[in-house]
Design a protein around this motif. Structure first.
Motif, PDB file in Angstrom:
ATOM      1  N   VAL A 123       0.828  -1.208   0.000  1.00 10.93           N
ATOM      2  CA  VAL A 123       0.000   0.000   0.000  1.00 10.93           C
ATOM      3  C   VAL A 123       0.865   1.262   0.000  1.00 10.93           C
ATOM      4  CG1 VAL A 123      -2.047  -1.055   1.026  1.00 10.93           C
ATOM      5  CG2 VAL A 123      -0.317  -0.071   2.508  1.00 10.93           C
ATOM      6  N   THR A 124       2.039   1.170   0.575  1.00 12.66           N
ATOM      7  CA  THR A 124       2.952   2.310   0.550  1.00 12.66           C
ATOM      8  C   THR A 124       3.421   2.570  -0.874  1.00 12.66           C
ATOM      9  OG1 THR A 124       3.699   1.720   2.777  1.00 12.66           O
ATOM     10  CG2 THR A 124       5.048   3.295   1.554  1.00 12.66           C
ATOM     11  N   GLU A 125       3.788   1.499  -1.553  1.00 15.51           N
ATOM     12  CA  GLU A 125       4.216   1.627  -2.948  1.00 15.51           C
ATOM     13  C   GLU A 125       3.087   2.188  -3.810  1.00 15.51           C
ATOM     14  OE1 GLU A 125       7.299   1.118  -4.161  1.00 15.51           O
ATOM     15  OE2 GLU A 125       7.919   0.742  -2.104  1.00 15.51           O
ATOM     16  N   ALA A 126       1.869   1.752  -3.553  1.00 17.95           N
ATOM     17  CA  ALA A 126       0.717   2.250  -4.312  1.00 17.95           C
ATOM     18  C   ALA A 126       0.508   3.745  -4.064  1.00 17.95           C
ATOM     19  CB  ALA A 126      -0.539   1.467  -3.934  1.00 17.95           C
ATOM     20  N   SER A 127       0.677   4.184  -2.830  1.00 10.90           N
ATOM     21  CA  SER A 127       0.525   5.610  -2.514  1.00 10.90           C
ATOM     22  C   SER A 127       1.616   6.444  -3.173  1.00 10.90           C
ATOM     23  CB  SER A 127       0.546   5.835  -0.996  1.00 10.90           C
ATOM     24  OG  SER A 127      -0.635   5.360  -0.424  1.00 10.90           O
ATOM     25  N   LEU A 128       2.836   5.916  -3.229  1.00 12.28           N
ATOM     26  CA  LEU A 128       3.919   6.623  -3.909  1.00 12.28           C
ATOM     27  C   LEU A 128       3.619   6.762  -5.403  1.00 12.28           C
ATOM     28  CD1 LEU A 128       7.041   5.084  -2.145  1.00 12.28           C
ATOM     29  CD2 LEU A 128       6.298   7.463  -2.044  1.00 12.28           C
ATOM     30  N   LYS A 129       3.111   5.692  -6.015  1.00 14.85           N
ATOM     31  CA  LYS A 129       2.749   5.745  -7.436  1.00 14.85           C
ATOM     32  C   LYS A 129       1.619   6.741  -7.663  1.00 14.85           C
ATOM     33  CE  LYS A 129       4.232   1.100  -8.649  1.00 14.85           C
ATOM     34  NZ  LYS A 129       3.829  -0.253  -9.060  1.00 14.85           N
TER      35      LYS A 129
ATOM     36  N   LYS B 217       1.654  10.059 -10.113  1.00 14.92           N
ATOM     37  CA  LYS B 217       0.655  10.266 -11.164  1.00 14.92           C
ATOM     38  C   LYS B 217      -0.052  11.604 -10.988  1.00 14.92           C
ATOM     39  CE  LYS B 217      -0.415   5.490 -12.342  1.00 14.92           C
ATOM     40  NZ  LYS B 217      -1.443   4.440 -12.353  1.00 14.92           N
ATOM     41  N   ALA B 218      -0.402  11.931  -9.757  1.00 17.65           N
ATOM     42  CA  ALA B 218      -1.067  13.210  -9.502  1.00 17.65           C
ATOM     43  C   ALA B 218      -0.139  14.380  -9.829  1.00 17.65           C
ATOM     44  CB  ALA B 218      -1.538  13.283  -8.043  1.00 17.65           C
ATOM     45  N   ALA B 219       1.131  14.238  -9.501  1.00 14.32           N
ATOM     46  CA  ALA B 219       2.097  15.304  -9.798  1.00 14.32           C
ATOM     47  C   ALA B 219       2.265  15.485 -11.301  1.00 14.32           C
ATOM     48  CB  ALA B 219       3.434  15.000  -9.146  1.00 14.32           C
ATOM     49  N   GLU B 220       2.244  14.379 -12.043  1.00 12.14           N
ATOM     50  CA  GLU B 220       2.358  14.461 -13.499  1.00 12.14           C
ATOM     51  C   GLU B 220       1.182  15.228 -14.100  1.00 12.14           C
ATOM     52  OE1 GLU B 220       2.721  10.392 -14.750  1.00 12.14           O
ATOM     53  OE2 GLU B 220       4.787  10.236 -14.035  1.00 12.14           O
ATOM     54  N   LYS B 221       0.036  15.176 -13.430  1.00 13.65           N
ATOM     55  CA  LYS B 221      -1.162  15.893 -13.877  1.00 13.65           C
ATOM     56  C   LYS B 221      -1.239  17.296 -13.269  1.00 13.65           C
ATOM     57  CE  LYS B 221      -3.821  11.646 -14.359  1.00 13.65           C
ATOM     58  NZ  LYS B 221      -4.954  10.866 -13.845  1.00 13.65           N
ATOM     59  N   ASN B 222      -0.167  17.699 -12.579  1.00 12.58           N
ATOM     60  CA  ASN B 222      -0.100  19.002 -11.895  1.00 12.58           C
ATOM     61  C   ASN B 222      -1.166  19.167 -10.824  1.00 12.58           C
ATOM     62  OD1 ASN B 222       2.175  19.919 -13.299  1.00 12.58           O
ATOM     63  ND2 ASN B 222       0.909  20.578 -15.008  1.00 12.58           N
ATOM     64  N   ASP B 223      -1.640  18.055 -10.275  1.00 13.22           N
ATOM     65  CA  ASP B 223      -2.585  18.079  -9.153  1.00 13.22           C
ATOM     66  C   ASP B 223      -1.752  17.927  -7.883  1.00 13.22           C
ATOM     67  OD1 ASP B 223      -4.594  17.845  -7.291  1.00 13.22           O
ATOM     68  OD2 ASP B 223      -5.583  16.135  -8.252  1.00 13.22           O
ATOM     69  N   PHE B 224      -1.110  19.019  -7.482  1.00 13.83           N
ATOM     70  CA  PHE B 224      -0.161  18.944  -6.379  1.00 13.83           C
ATOM     71  C   PHE B 224      -0.828  18.769  -5.021  1.00 13.83           C
ATOM     72  CE2 PHE B 224       2.329  21.142  -9.720  1.00 13.83           C
ATOM     73  CZ  PHE B 224       3.250  20.127  -9.922  1.00 13.83           C
ATOM     74  N   ASP B 225      -2.082  19.176  -4.891  1.00 10.71           N
ATOM     75  CA  ASP B 225      -2.794  18.923  -3.637  1.00 10.71           C
ATOM     76  C   ASP B 225      -2.939  17.418  -3.418  1.00 10.71           C
ATOM     77  OD1 ASP B 225      -3.054  21.609  -2.996  1.00 10.71           O
ATOM     78  OD2 ASP B 225      -5.020  21.791  -3.944  1.00 10.71           O
ATOM     79  N   GLN B 226      -3.390  16.717  -4.454  1.00  8.42           N
ATOM     80  CA  GLN B 226      -3.542  15.260  -4.367  1.00  8.42           C
ATOM     81  C   GLN B 226      -2.181  14.582  -4.249  1.00  8.42           C
ATOM     82  OE1 GLN B 226      -6.182  13.397  -3.890  1.00  8.42           O
ATOM     83  NE2 GLN B 226      -4.931  11.557  -3.887  1.00  8.42           N
ATOM     84  N   ALA B 227      -1.198  15.091  -4.967  1.00  9.84           N
ATOM     85  CA  ALA B 227       0.140  14.505  -4.929  1.00  9.84           C
ATOM     86  C   ALA B 227       0.744  14.599  -3.536  1.00  9.84           C
ATOM     87  CB  ALA B 227       1.041  15.194  -5.948  1.00  9.84           C
ATOM     88  N   VAL B 228       0.598  15.752  -2.900  1.00  9.25           N
ATOM     89  CA  VAL B 228       1.121  15.932  -1.541  1.00  9.25           C
ATOM     90  C   VAL B 228       0.366  15.037  -0.567  1.00  9.25           C
ATOM     91  CG1 VAL B 228       1.315  17.576   0.381  1.00  9.25           C
ATOM     92  CG2 VAL B 228       2.040  18.239  -1.918  1.00  9.25           C
ATOM     93  N   ALA B 229      -0.947  14.956  -0.710  1.00  6.09           N
ATOM     94  CA  ALA B 229      -1.743  14.109   0.179  1.00  6.09           C
ATOM     95  C   ALA B 229      -1.325  12.642   0.054  1.00  6.09           C
ATOM     96  CB  ALA B 229      -3.232  14.261  -0.126  1.00  6.09           C
ATOM     97  N   ALA B 230      -1.130  12.169  -1.163  1.00  6.25           N
ATOM     98  CA  ALA B 230      -0.715  10.779  -1.372  1.00  6.25           C
ATOM     99  C   ALA B 230       0.693  10.544  -0.847  1.00  6.25           C
ATOM    100  CB  ALA B 230      -0.808  10.430  -2.852  1.00  6.25           C
ATOM    101  N   ALA B 231       1.579  11.508  -1.027  1.00  2.17           N
ATOM    102  CA  ALA B 231       2.950  11.359  -0.525  1.00  2.17           C
ATOM    103  C   ALA B 231       2.970  11.327   1.000  1.00  2.17           C
ATOM    104  CB  ALA B 231       3.823  12.496  -1.046  1.00  2.17           C
ATOM    105  N   LYS B 232       2.154  12.166   1.624  1.00  2.37           N
ATOM    106  CA  LYS B 232       2.092  12.153   3.091  1.00  2.37           C
ATOM    107  C   LYS B 232       1.491  10.850   3.601  1.00  2.37           C
ATOM    108  CE  LYS B 232       2.182  17.101   3.913  1.00  2.37           C
ATOM    109  NZ  LYS B 232       1.563  18.249   4.556  1.00  2.37           N
ATOM    110  N   GLU B 233       0.513  10.322   2.869  1.00  4.32           N
ATOM    111  CA  GLU B 233      -0.050   9.025   3.249  1.00  4.32           C
ATOM    112  C   GLU B 233       1.011   7.941   3.127  1.00  4.32           C
ATOM    113  OE1 GLU B 233      -3.547   5.863   1.954  1.00  4.32           O
ATOM    114  OE2 GLU B 233      -3.487   7.820   1.002  1.00  4.32           O
ATOM    115  N   ALA B 234       1.783   7.989   2.044  1.00  3.74           N
ATOM    116  CA  ALA B 234       2.856   7.010   1.852  1.00  3.74           C
ATOM    117  C   ALA B 234       3.885   7.102   2.974  1.00  3.74           C
ATOM    118  CB  ALA B 234       3.520   7.224   0.494  1.00  3.74           C
TER     119      ALA B 234
END
Length: 99
Positions: A48-54, A58-75
């Motif tokens: 699940v950690t690896e999935a959150s990092l991925k 993906k969110a960062a590639e779409k410039n959705d940095f709010d989601q990207a930061v949230a997923a990274a913090k979850e990871a």
């Protein structure tokens, strides 16, 4: 009078919720990656950690940095939990009663 105070506080609360930037994502991702590497050294990486990092990438590639930061913090939180699990179980087995 209280109503005016509430109206004054509400805009301040909203202003504190600024959007995350690419720099925020990079910092959050680096922290998560570091924690995941530590979990790997303990041989206790979670899928699940690896999935959150991925998901973060993906969110960062779409410039959705709010989601990207949230997923990274979850990871990062998941990686730290796996580190805790590995270190606590390393010693916990010694407390088992052998019959």
């Amino acid at each position: 009078m209280r109503l005016c105070g509430l109206l004054f506080v509400m805009p301040l609360g909203g202003a504190a919720l600024a959007a995350h930037s690419e720099a925020d994502f990079k910092a959050a991702y680096a922290a998560a990656d570091t924690a995941e590497k530590q979990a790997g050294q303990l041989r206790n990486q979670w899928l699940v950690t690896e999935a959150s990092l991925k998901e973060a990438k993906k969110a960062a590639e779409k410039n959705d940095f709010d989601q990207a930061v949230a997923a990274a913090k979850e990871a990062e939180a998941l990686a730290k939990a796996s580190i805790y699990q590995a270190t606590s179980e390393k010693e916990a087995w010694k407390n088992l009663e052998i019959r």
